[in-house]
Design a protein around this motif. Structure first.
Motif, PDB file in Angstrom:
ATOM      1  N   PHE A 172      -6.777  -4.350 -11.552  1.00  0.00           N
ATOM      2  CA  PHE A 172      -6.188  -5.665 -11.823  1.00  0.00           C
ATOM      3  C   PHE A 172      -7.254  -6.634 -12.285  1.00  0.00           C
ATOM      4  CE2 PHE A 172      -1.930  -5.089 -10.455  1.00  0.00           C
ATOM      5  CZ  PHE A 172      -1.954  -4.216  -9.378  1.00  0.00           C
ATOM      6  N   GLN A 213       3.349  -8.380  -3.525  1.00  0.00           N
ATOM      7  CA  GLN A 213       3.184  -7.365  -4.555  1.00  0.00           C
ATOM      8  C   GLN A 213       4.377  -6.410  -4.544  1.00  0.00           C
ATOM      9  OE1 GLN A 213      -0.292  -4.779  -4.342  1.00  0.00           O
ATOM     10  NE2 GLN A 213      -0.248  -4.441  -6.547  1.00  0.00           N
ATOM     11  N   VAL A 219      -2.764   0.574   0.535  1.00  0.00           N
ATOM     12  CA  VAL A 219      -1.407   0.296   0.133  1.00  0.00           C
ATOM     13  C   VAL A 219      -0.774   1.651   0.009  1.00  0.00           C
ATOM     14  CG1 VAL A 219       0.042  -0.659  -1.678  1.00  0.00           C
ATOM     15  CG2 VAL A 219      -2.119  -1.762  -1.101  1.00  0.00           C
ATOM     16  N   GLY A 220       0.098   2.023   0.935  1.00  0.00           N
ATOM     17  CA  GLY A 220       0.633   3.371   0.860  1.00  0.00           C
ATOM     18  C   GLY A 220       1.018   3.864   2.214  1.00  0.00           C
ATOM     19  N   GLY A 248       4.577  -1.477  -8.584  1.00  0.00           N
ATOM     20  CA  GLY A 248       4.215  -1.392  -9.993  1.00  0.00           C
ATOM     21  C   GLY A 248       3.804  -2.703 -10.630  1.00  0.00           C
ATOM     22  N   LYS A 249       3.663  -3.757  -9.815  1.00  0.00           N
ATOM     23  CA  LYS A 249       3.302  -5.061 -10.365  1.00  0.00           C
ATOM     24  C   LYS A 249       2.026  -5.595  -9.717  1.00  0.00           C
ATOM     25  CE  LYS A 249       8.032  -6.421 -11.472  1.00  0.00           C
ATOM     26  NZ  LYS A 249       9.064  -7.479 -11.337  1.00  0.00           N
ATOM     27  N   GLY A 250       1.503  -6.639 -10.319  1.00  0.00           N
ATOM     28  CA  GLY A 250       0.323  -7.275  -9.757  1.00  0.00           C
ATOM     29  C   GLY A 250       0.683  -8.215  -8.628  1.00  0.00           C
ATOM     30  N   PRO A 251      -0.295  -8.554  -7.771  1.00  0.00           N
ATOM     31  CA  PRO A 251      -0.043  -9.527  -6.706  1.00  0.00           C
ATOM     32  C   PRO A 251       0.418 -10.869  -7.291  1.00  0.00           C
ATOM     33  CG  PRO A 251      -2.120  -8.377  -6.334  1.00  0.00           C
ATOM     34  CD  PRO A 251      -1.657  -7.999  -7.709  1.00  0.00           C
ATOM     35  N   TYR A 287      -0.053 -13.386  -0.981  1.00  0.00           N
ATOM     36  CA  TYR A 287       0.425 -12.778  -2.210  1.00  0.00           C
ATOM     37  C   TYR A 287       1.533 -11.787  -1.886  1.00  0.00           C
ATOM     38  CZ  TYR A 287      -3.655 -14.415  -4.899  1.00  0.00           C
ATOM     39  OH  TYR A 287      -4.610 -15.172  -5.525  1.00  0.00           O
ATOM     40  N   GLY A 297      -2.939 -10.309 -13.199  1.00  0.00           N
ATOM     41  CA  GLY A 297      -2.206  -9.661 -14.272  1.00  0.00           C
ATOM     42  C   GLY A 297      -1.383  -8.503 -13.735  1.00  0.00           C
TER      43      GLY A 297
END
Lengths: 114, 115
Positions: free
Chosen positions: A90, B38, B4-5, B41-44, B36, A106
């Motif tokens: 990122f 998340q 993360v998982g 599949g996306k950014g924070p 944040y 992003g």
């Protein structure tokens, strides 16, 4: 949409290869940050650039390097890739990076090293 | 940091209930904190922030509480909705003494909303 763009979205490559990830910060932001997110390490700060100059380094390997160009976009170069480099990368940006402020992220580049 | 998982702490809540996500931070010199969200599949994505001279801040359906004594942050989400399902990270912002401020992320909590 944070205003930070990253390309490519996905990247598949082989061990030993070199790749370049690209990031464009939000309009007006001078600082760019790179992070790596892997399954066993969470979100790890790699490196920060401010207005073209390196500002801070985190857990960045010597095989990795970055730069920020005069138009403020940044590139992260990953070389001699290993299987363990597979991760989400990122980019984030902030206005200045010299004080406590929000970083906007992003969508990331998903790198798979085979 | 934690992953993360597979080993991520998980919170399951019923739709409409309130959610509370907790976070312990490490640096007593941190003076700014951010939550944040998340999605897969996306950014924070920035949710809410708080400075160290405050102990509470409210946004739309979210409240952040800061307890500096025990270095603890919490995020409260009111009337949790299915769209709130995501991984939530707290981050502490601290200066390295060389003119740079960095974010250190917490372990993350996966919030699952049961319809």
């Amino acid at each position: 949409d944070s205003g930070v763009t990253q390309t490519p979205k996905h990247l598949i490559t082989a061990t030993g290869q070199r790749v370049t990830l690209r990031c464009s910060p939000r309009s007006g932001d001078l600082s760019v940050y790179w992070y790596q997110q892997s399954l066993d390490q969470g979100l790890q700060f790699l490196i920060q650039y401010y207005n073209g100059e390196e500002r801070a380094k985190g857990n960045i390997l010597e095989r990795f390097s970055a730069q920020q160009f005069p138009d403020l976009h940044s590139e992260l170069n990953l070389s001699s890739l290993e299987l363990g480099d597979s991760a989400l990368y990122f980019c984030a940006s902030s206005v200045a990076g010299s004080g406590p402020e929000t970083q906007y992220f992003g969508p990331g580049t998903r790198l798979l090293v085979l | 940091g934690e992953s993360v998982g597979l080993h991520l702490p998980t919170l399951s809540v019923q739709e409409g209930d309130n959610s509370i996500i907790n976070c312990a931070y490490s640096n007593s010199a941190s003076d700014y904190f951010i939550w944040y969200k998340q999605e897969s599949g996306k950014g924070p994505q920035f949710i809410i922030d708080i400075r160290s001279n405050m102990d509470k801040r409210q946004g739309q359906r979210v409240t952040v509480l800061l307890n500096k004594t025990v270095k603890h942050l919490s995020l409260q989400i009111a009337a949790t909705q299915p769209g709130d399902s995501a991984v939530y990270f707290c981050a502490e912002n601290w200066g390295n003494g060389a003119g740079s401020y960095q974010l250190t992320f917490g372990k993350g909590t996966k919030l699952s909303v049961i319809p």
